[in-house]
Design an enzyme around this catalytic site. Sequence first.
Site, mmCIF file in Angstrom:
data_model
loop_
_atom_site.group_PDB
_atom_site.id
_atom_site.type_symbol
_atom_site.label_atom_id
_atom_site.label_comp_id
_atom_site.label_asym_id
_atom_site.label_seq_id
_atom_site.Cartn_x
_atom_site.Cartn_y
_atom_site.Cartn_z
ATOM 1 C CE LYS A 246 -2.950 0.822 3.397
ATOM 2 N NZ LYS A 246 -2.857 2.228 4.079
ATOM 3 C CB SER A 247 3.704 2.062 2.058
ATOM 4 O OG SER A 247 3.404 2.223 3.268
ATOM 5 N NE ARG B 196 6.331 6.689 0.984
ATOM 6 C CZ ARG B 196 4.806 6.512 1.530
ATOM 7 N NH1 ARG B 196 4.159 5.404 1.437
ATOM 8 N NH2 ARG B 196 5.289 7.076 2.990
ATOM 9 N NE ARG C 199 -5.699 8.244 11.015
ATOM 10 C CZ ARG C 199 -5.116 7.078 10.262
ATOM 11 N NH1 ARG C 199 -5.597 6.894 8.849
ATOM 12 N NH2 ARG C 199 -4.159 6.888 10.364
ATOM 13 C CG ASP D 236 0.799 0.677 9.305
ATOM 14 O OD1 ASP D 236 0.934 1.175 10.388
ATOM 15 O OD2 ASP D 236 1.355 0.799 8.075
ATOM 16 C CE LYS E 200 -0.198 3.576 12.686
ATOM 17 N NZ LYS E 200 0.580 3.835 11.362
ATOM 18 N NE ARG F 185 -4.462 0.038 12.896
ATOM 19 C CZ ARG F 185 -4.118 0.145 12.022
ATOM 20 N NH1 ARG F 185 -2.800 -0.348 12.146
ATOM 21 N NH2 ARG F 185 -4.816 0.219 11.049
#
Length: 752
Positions: free
Chosen positions: A341-342, A346, A442, A635, A662, A666
């Site tokens: 995902k990261s 990008r 957030r 994560d 997050k 969490r």
Amino acid sequence: MPEPLFNRIAVIGLGLIGGSFAAAARENGLARSIVAGSRSARTLEQGVALGIIDSGSQDLAEAVDGADLVFVSTPVSAMGAVLAALKPGLAKGAIVTDGGSVKGAVVTAARDALGAHYARFVPGHPIAGKEKSGVTAADANLYRDHRVILTPTDATDPAATAEVRALWTAMGAEVLQMAPDYHDQVLAETSHLPHLLAFSLVDTLARQGDSTEIFRYAAGGFRDFTRIASSDPVMWHDIFRENKAALLQALDQFSDGIGRFRQSVENEDSDALMGIMTRANTARAHFLAMNGRTSYTRAHHVQCAGDDVTMTDSNDAAQNPTFLVTPGGQLQGRLRVPGDKSMSHRSIMLGSLAEGVTQVEGFLEGEDALATLQAFRDMGVVIEGPHNGQVTIHGVGLHGLKAPEKPLYMGNSGTSMRLLTGLLAGQAFDVELTGDASLSKRPMERVAKPLREMGAQITTGEQGRPPVRIRGGQPLKGFHYDLPMASAQVKSAVLLGGLYADGETSVTEPAPTRDHTERMLGGFGYDVRRDGPTSALTGGGQLSAGKLEVPADISSAAFFLVGASIAADSEVTLPHVGINPTRTGVIDILKLMGADIRLENQRDAGGEPVADLVVKAAPLKGIEIPEALVPLAIDEFPAIFIAAACAEGETILRGAEELRVKESDRIQVMADGLAALGVSHEVFEDGIRITGGEFGGGEVQSHGDHRIAMSFAMAALRATAPITIHDCANVATSFPGFAQLATHAGLKLEVK
């Protein structure tokens, strides 16, 4: 049986809308008696025979006599005369509401007709319908899971509005509220204009000499588009006339768009054509997600409701599924988890800012990454796909982005919002970033603060939360920033802002965090200097397009690493997983606990190390997690907590306060879930102590956090009773297809 909301409801106009209103009021016990008024004696007889009304009258004043709520469902053009006719019979304090699809005209008619009673008039518009009409098509569930828009004026009694809202809610509708003029503008663009276009297209083709041949060979797409041309011409004639000003404005905007399309075709402008069509290709889900402040993937499940004004999910389960997981089982097989995902985020960002065309393989087609993709489409970047993980990005260069016409909607993606805040701080245009309800809670000041020090003008919402508003045209100056917390998102935002800054921008982090931004900038040919914990770059360079392969996401692999470790006789291979050393904390922690994990076929893929991960079941033991590994597994801790619950002894985590900001808190949400299963634990401000052992099943609230939901799904492998996990829609943000893959591997998971 609860007391009815009203003693007597009168429905004026007993067609589909009015009849369904009466049927819903009857089925839900909302009134002691229900009557109707209609010009047609036969319609009233049918309503009584169907059991949806008790009696009826052709005299409207007589019909509303003694009613404490009157619902008017007649053509908008007749509303004034109808309201004037029923006014003599209105009881003092009776509430009048309506179902008209144009509110400005209705409000004017009500003000003129009702006089002093106008304060008890609550304008409304239920967004629902069927292709069938008339009282015989009445459906008590017509409004369930659909929207109703109330448009009270300054003169409307708030108490009356509250009672009408309660009534629609009791019928199962979602009630929204907006000003009458804004309602008419929105409806003109999203409903009235499409109907006008359908009528016009069919009429244009029908008047051609060869229209028979045209319609004979029309494909399904033509039939779908023109289906709404079969709508009631009388009703739409009235709507077009009553909402004339807003409709003409929408038609002018559409005409401008057609002009741009025509010019692109005439000039054979391939990029312009692809830009229009790729944006349109995803616009429906995007607009639905933005309108509902919900997720992109969820928006794909919706269906048109009634007159295509608002689209809602076909059922509540599709909207927000629940996972029901039966205890026991084992995991087996070769399982390819989605792309990282990261890196997917990008790849879109840097590919859009590059010179040339970038080809991406392995792109994660999850909601978060799609939010980033859509944002760049909204800023004029032509992006083809995604198709089976393949994306083609036609880069516009560092200074080629265009001002979006509306706020950029980030869905549930904190990565999108924080990194884009840095990237957009140096643009020439103003922009606003918004998100769904979860993202809107957030913190964003951690990104805004250092960017302001560079010269950016950024404001955030209440308590430093979204929306984020960025003023364009601000010169940025490079500077050095010592991160107060280990955060790859803040580091990346500052470095991306540095691309537009004068001079050098550098960031020093207190502990290692993922370095995908630095690696990928280098892959696009941008010089990033790295010296221990410090990364630096100089603004004013250029990104060069190329090919990029996104490996499988280790965060997604983590659920299967834990599941296979805790379930007896399990063995799973997870191919082509990214093992960037700033991301492998989960492997290191699980190995310290005794997990049997091997890295095979290690290799390089586009500047990122990858490997096939082989994991077998093994007895785990509790440990004190080294704080140095915390940022490298930030994560993955929800999954690690499940491993700790299955380990012998205590597992202690400290220094992980970042987990509290997050997608959910969490630490607390996982603790609540563990408590529901009977797992012994102690919560700290910056961590948790978990004592492993046997545990049962129970009800777990994920609070919309995808990683919480998937982690507790794996816990069922060792539970002694079923686990039910609620609010699982956002699993699609990072792991579309999780339920299917986990079930294939051996998890006994059912989606409700």
